[in-house]
Design an enzyme around this catalytic site. Structure first.
Site, PDB file in Angstrom:
ATOM      1  N   ASP A 169       0.814  -1.209   0.000  1.00  0.00           N
ATOM      2  CA  ASP A 169       0.000   0.000   0.000  1.00  0.00           C
ATOM      3  C   ASP A 169       0.849   1.262   0.000  1.00  0.00           C
ATOM      4  O   ASP A 169       2.071   1.200  -0.163  1.00  0.00           O
ATOM      5  CB  ASP A 169      -0.973  -0.007   1.175  1.00  0.00           C
ATOM      6  CG  ASP A 169      -2.363   0.429   0.755  1.00  0.00           C
ATOM      7  OD1 ASP A 169      -2.549   1.640   0.562  1.00  0.00           O
ATOM      8  OD2 ASP A 169      -3.254  -0.427   0.598  1.00  0.00           O
ATOM      9  N   HIS A 205      -4.212   5.175   3.584  1.00  0.00           N
ATOM     10  CA  HIS A 205      -4.927   4.157   2.805  1.00  0.00           C
ATOM     11  C   HIS A 205      -4.622   2.738   3.277  1.00  0.00           C
ATOM     12  O   HIS A 205      -5.515   1.907   3.447  1.00  0.00           O
ATOM     13  CB  HIS A 205      -4.574   4.308   1.322  1.00  0.00           C
ATOM     14  CG  HIS A 205      -5.344   3.416   0.406  1.00  0.00           C
ATOM     15  ND1 HIS A 205      -4.924   2.155   0.068  1.00  0.00           N
ATOM     16  CD2 HIS A 205      -6.517   3.617  -0.263  1.00  0.00           C
ATOM     17  CE1 HIS A 205      -5.795   1.609  -0.769  1.00  0.00           C
ATOM     18  NE2 HIS A 205      -6.771   2.469  -0.981  1.00  0.00           N
ATOM     19  N   SER A 383     -10.830  -0.920  -3.163  1.00  0.00           N
ATOM     20  CA  SER A 383      -9.720  -1.016  -2.210  1.00  0.00           C
ATOM     21  C   SER A 383     -10.159  -1.703  -0.925  1.00  0.00           C
ATOM     22  O   SER A 383      -9.329  -2.319  -0.242  1.00  0.00           O
ATOM     23  CB  SER A 383      -9.194   0.379  -1.854  1.00  0.00           C
ATOM     24  OG  SER A 383      -8.395   0.905  -2.871  1.00  0.00           O
TER      25      SER A 383
END
Length: 524
Positions: A169, A205, A383
């Site tokens: 990520d 994220h 995601s």
């Protein structure tokens, strides 16, 4: 959807003056000068990695050997900066000027030199992420877990114990770790962008993605496989979008392989870049053109399950899945809403060679994740649907450790609610653990192949069911190219399929209606 990647850092030389410097991937001819041998894998692979291969009958081969140190040192002597090496591609990523690159080109062990505008199939035969909605209401993972049958899976004792999951990520920025992740075992952390071990940087994220698998706070957040082991890698340079990130993904996968990772979750994807000459096109969604799809193919040959987001382009001009979701050997995941309708942003298929994608779906619109402030919020994106499936896969693999990675993909697809009519929006649908308990066995379950380690040109397929019609067998090479197809003439025949002479891994995909079985074979 923005891409996120990882790499195995080898060494770097001082940066002198690179007014015209650019990145190049140096492709080497051989590994004859390697200091390692396939007979002593413990020198370069972890015990977990070796055992993964043994369990799935995957032989150690030359692609497992590290790049020759001698070759690396010779390249270094030209004055270039060396960033990383790839054992799978037998390559060295360097940064240098034209004069230095020309010196490298003249080295007798150098085969080719690829630029960032090159594509994988030039040399190897073979994102626009949605932002948080900003909801501050207290929410829980109850709905998304129930949709996948996770409560029953946990009740049966399968919470990911003994399974190693890597998350590639952009960063893991967070305010509070212990309230949700104080219980988990982290095997490895690395920031491949900064070349250090600080992962609390750049972006939240990765922290949000991780929360859907690994968090545990009984009243709010329960991840799908919260007792698994984790490796966390920062791989994406959030300030740039270049082909370098695809190579970083490759290097990350190699590191994960060596460390004994079982499942890679990649909530990432590519198709456009800052430099438009690096862009991909939809007719290249064939599982073999992009560097990242080639890397995913290699990861599969090592026995790892790659779970990747389908992409968030469904309501944009591109519409289609993004790379590496086009690989035939990854589990690509789309997104649905709580009413089971497809989320408008969820990327669709088919691939350029007309394969169904995505493979499955999970809740991706108004999914519950942890924000950078460590609060549960509702957010959108494939995601967040992909890591839910990665956690489901961990529990299933814990329950059925005898499965290969490809058999696990087939099992998950067979548990989907759209398995009888798979399409290019939902794939095989929403898989549920509950379906495993009540499912009818696949009619192809008992089919086997002999031999799986092929010395000649032929293999035989046995135990073809008598009550199944319209059976076909597709043969794919490591690059995802269909190199042969066989139509069964009768249900009880022993079929012989010709295998090319080239020494590599091949995949046999046997299809009967909506049932599929993929078997890996090795050409000696």
């Amino acid at each position: 959807m923005k891409v996120f990647i990882t790499i195995f850092f080898i060494l770097s030389t001082p940066l002198l003056s690179f007014a015209q410097s650019e990145y190049k991937l140096i492709l080497l001819k051989d590994k004859t000068s390697s200091n390692y041998s396939i007979d002593t894998p413990s020198e370069y692979l972890s015990e977990k990695s070796i055992q993964r291969r043994k369990k799935q009958n995957i032989p150690i081969n030359e692609t497992d050997l590290p790049v020759s140190n001698y070759y690396v040192e010779e390249i270094k002597e030209t004055g270039v900066e060396i960033d990383y090496t790839s054992k799978w591609l037998n390559a060295v990523l360097v940064k240098g000027n034209d004069e230095q690159i020309e010196l490298i080109r003249n080295l007798d062990f150098v085969g080719n030199i690829a630029s960032l505008t090159s594509k994988a199939n030039d040399y190897f035969q073979s994102p626009n992420e949605l932002e948080f909605n900003g909801s501050n209401s207290v929410t829980t993972t109850e709905l998304q877990n129930k949709l996948l049958g996770i409560p029953q899976m946990h009740q049966d004792g399968f919470k990911g114990e003994g399974i190693n999951i890597a998350v590639f990520d952009a960063g893991f920025i967070h305010r509070d770790w212990n309230s949700y992740f104080g219980h988990i075992n982290i095997n490895d952390e690395y920031n491949f962008v900064g070349k250090n071990t600080d992962i609390n940087l750049y972006h939240h994220h990765g922290y949000s993605v991780l929360s859907t698998i690994a968090s545990y706070n009984k009243n709010e957040m329960i991840g799908t496989a919260y007792n698994a082991n984790f490796s966390l890698y920062i791989t994406e340079d959030v300030s740039n979008e270049t082909r370098l990130e695809e190579l970083y993904w490759l290097f990350a996968a190699e590191r994960a392989d060596s460390a004994g990772v079982d499942i890679i979750n990649s909530s990432l994807g590519y198709f456009t870049f800052d430099n438009s000459s690096e862009d991909y096109f939809q007719d290249e969604l064939n599982g073999k053109t992009s560097w990242i799809s080639l890397a995913a193919n290699f990861a599969s040959t090592k026995g790892m399950l790659v779970v990747t987001s389908a992409g968030n382009e469904g309501n944009k001009n591109w519409e289609k899945i993004i790379f590496p979701a086009d690989s035939p050997f990854v589990l690509s995941v789309g997104a649905i809403k709580s009413d089971m309708d497809l989320a408008a942003f969820s990327s669709i298929g088919p691939t350029a060679d007309n394969r169904i994608k995505p493979d499955v779906v999970a809740l991706g619109q108004l999914a519950t994740v942890l924000s950078s402030s460590s609060n549960p919020v509702l957010s959108n994106g494939t995601s967040y649907s992909a890591p839910q499936i990665a956690g489901l896969a961990a529990g299933l693999w814990q329950r059925q450790p005898e499965l290969t990675n490809l058999e696990l993909i087939e099992l998950i697809k067979s548990l989907g609610n759209n398995k009888h009519t798979p399409n290019n929006s939902y794939g095989w649908g929403l898989p549920t653990y509950d379906s495993l308990i009540t499912s009818i066995e696949s009619p192809l379950k008992n089919i086997n192949v002999y031999p799986t380690l092929v010395e000649g040109k032929q293999i035989s397929i046995h135990n073809i069911p008598q009550n199944v019609n319209d059976l076909t067998c597709n043969i794919y090479n490591i690059e995802g190219k269909n190199i042969g197809i066989h139509h069964f003439k009768s249900p009880n025949e022993i079929v012989t399929v010709n295998i090319p002479n080239k020494r590599q891994v091949y995949f046999l995909q046997i299809i009967a209606g909506n049932a599929q079985k993929t078997i890996r074979i090795f050409k000696k």
